[in-house]
Design an enzyme around this catalytic site. Structure first.
Site, PDB file in Angstrom:
ATOM      1  CE  LYS A 124      39.000 -39.861  68.599  1.00 14.55           C
ATOM      2  NZ  LYS A 124      38.330 -39.018  69.620  1.00 14.55           N
TER       3      LYS A 124
ATOM      4  N   GLY B 213      30.816 -30.453  72.050  1.00 11.39           N
ATOM      5  CA  GLY B 213      30.313 -31.243  70.932  1.00 11.39           C
ATOM      6  C   GLY B 213      28.981 -31.893  71.258  1.00 11.39           C
TER       7      GLY B 213
ATOM      8  CG  ASP C 275      36.119 -22.430  68.303  1.00 11.07           C
ATOM      9  OD1 ASP C 275      36.659 -23.543  68.445  1.00 11.07           O
ATOM     10  OD2 ASP C 275      36.426 -21.633  67.400  1.00 11.07           O
TER      11      ASP C 275
ATOM     12  CE1 TYR D  17      38.224 -39.510  65.048  1.00 14.33           C
ATOM     13  CE2 TYR D  17      38.544 -41.845  64.624  1.00 14.33           C
ATOM     14  CZ  TYR D  17      37.885 -40.832  65.285  1.00 14.33           C
ATOM     15  OH  TYR D  17      36.885 -41.142  66.189  1.00 14.33           O
TER      16      TYR D  17
ATOM     17  CG  ASP E  95      28.257 -28.466  68.935  1.00  3.97           C
ATOM     18  OD1 ASP E  95      29.122 -28.083  68.121  1.00  3.97           O
ATOM     19  OD2 ASP E  95      27.877 -29.649  69.012  1.00  3.97           O
ATOM     20  CB  ILE E  96      31.166 -24.740  66.924  1.00  7.45           C
ATOM     21  CG1 ILE E  96      31.969 -23.529  66.461  1.00  7.45           C
ATOM     22  CG2 ILE E  96      30.485 -25.462  65.776  1.00  7.45           C
ATOM     23  CD1 ILE E  96      33.215 -23.870  65.685  1.00  7.45           C
TER      24      ILE E  96
ATOM     25  CG  LEU F  60      24.190 -29.146  69.675  1.00  3.77           C
ATOM     26  CD1 LEU F  60      23.749 -27.894  68.942  1.00  3.77           C
ATOM     27  CD2 LEU F  60      23.084 -29.644  70.598  1.00  3.77           C
ATOM     28  N   GLY F  61      26.522 -33.271  68.463  1.00  2.84           N
ATOM     29  CA  GLY F  61      27.002 -34.276  67.519  1.00  2.84           C
ATOM     30  C   GLY F  61      26.313 -35.607  67.718  1.00  2.84           C
TER      31      GLY F  61
END
Length: 315
Positions: A145, A8, A52, A141, A34-35, A10-11
């Site tokens: 977590k 992740g 992925d 969510y 990243d994906i 590039l998030g």
């Protein structure tokens, strides 16, 4: 940390964390994944691989290729988006986490993944929420977590994986746009203030949530990962925060820099319900005592910096 794999990357967190880690540890020692690829600095100025996170074999292949000793797992679907797509959120958030933990276990790598104030629920004490308290979230969510915190603890106790994590509040950044979180208004409001001098908030006035400016969040990740494990009573995950405010308070602070700025309200029931289930403020004492957590930015200092940086970026 010598050779770091980031999922992740590039998030919202990853795009800045990747760059900061490359500054510290060297560009070739931080592998961004990243994906899909984009034209951001994080994807261009060092190693980048398409991964992925639901594909364990691919993740393991990339980790072995670069002989990583640290896995930072950031890929996830955020709160509002997860509520709209709960099955997809479970498969991505929990499947991806399990794959990342398995990769770390196989390589005997240090491991980091963020948790969130979303892990708390309406039965959690609302003010100065303790490190150890009741956690009965009412969102997918949040369920992800809490399960993620327990799973990371399990991998530490069962397999000896050096797992660590932080319970982040809302994160404010001028670099990457937010991606479907309930606290995103605290980023969007700055963009709209500079572009239009007005903002329509989907979160109601009087709704307090913890927040943190991204530079403090990045420092907290690195400080935790570099800390002596002998001092860590907790691992997954530490409460961290820098400030707590309601929409009208951030609007008031912005108006000091943008004369004539106005906020109005068109409350989104879905996101308001999520916000109402979260704490007003959390207690970071355990993080301070166990590894020296501290924050530099309060609302006034963050707002000044955000306005300056975004004005240059947008105008």
């Amino acid at each position: 940390m010598k050779k770091i794999l980031i999922t992740g990357a590039l998030g919202q967190i990853g795009s800045e964390l990747t760059m900061k880690l490359r500054e510290i540890y060297g560009s070739n020692n931080v592998i961004a994944t990243d994906i899909k690829r984009n034209d951001s600095e994080a994807a261009q100025n060092g190693p980048f691989e398409i991964v992925d996170v639901t594909d364990l074999n691919r993740m393991g292949e990339v980790a072995k290729k670069y002989n990583v000793d640290t896995v930072m797992h950031l890929a996830a679907l955020l709160s509002a988006t997860a509520e709209a797509k709960p099955v997809f959120a479970w498969n991505l958030n929990m499947g991806g986490l399990m794959n990342a933990l398995e990769t770390a276990r196989e390589l005997n790598a240090q491991f980091f993944t963020p948790s969130s104030i979303g892990a708390f629920g309406p039965l959690t004490p609302k003010d100065s929420t303790p490190q150890d308290t009741i956690m009965r979230p009412t969102t997918m969510y949040g369920v992800n977590k809490v399960a993620g915190e327990l799973l990371a603890d399990y991998y530490f106790h069962k397999f000896g994986v050096d797992t660590r994590g932080l319970r982040f509040p809302g994160l404010v950044s001028y670099v990457a746009l937010p991606g479907g979180g309930t606290t995103d208004y605290a980023v969007e409001i700055y963009y709209e203030a500079i572009k239009n001098k007005k903002y329509i908030s989907y979160i109601d006035k009087g709704t307090y949530m913890d927040m943190m400016y991204m530079p403090d969040a990045l420092t907290a990740i690195i400080d935790l990962m570099e800390s002596d494990p002998a001092n860590l009573v907790h691992r997954n995950s530490f409460n961290v925060t820098a400030m707590s405010f309601a929409p009208e308070e951030i609007a008031r602070e912005i108006s000091l820099h943008v004369p004539g700025f106005e906020i109005t309200y068109a409350v989104d029931p879905a996101r308001q319900k999520i916000a109402d289930s979260w704490p007003n403020s959390i207690d970071p004492t355990a993080a301070r005592e166990e590894w020296g957590f501290k924050s530099e930015y309060d609302l006034a200092k963050m707002t000044k910096d955000m306005i300056e940086k975004l004005t240059k970026k947008i105008l």
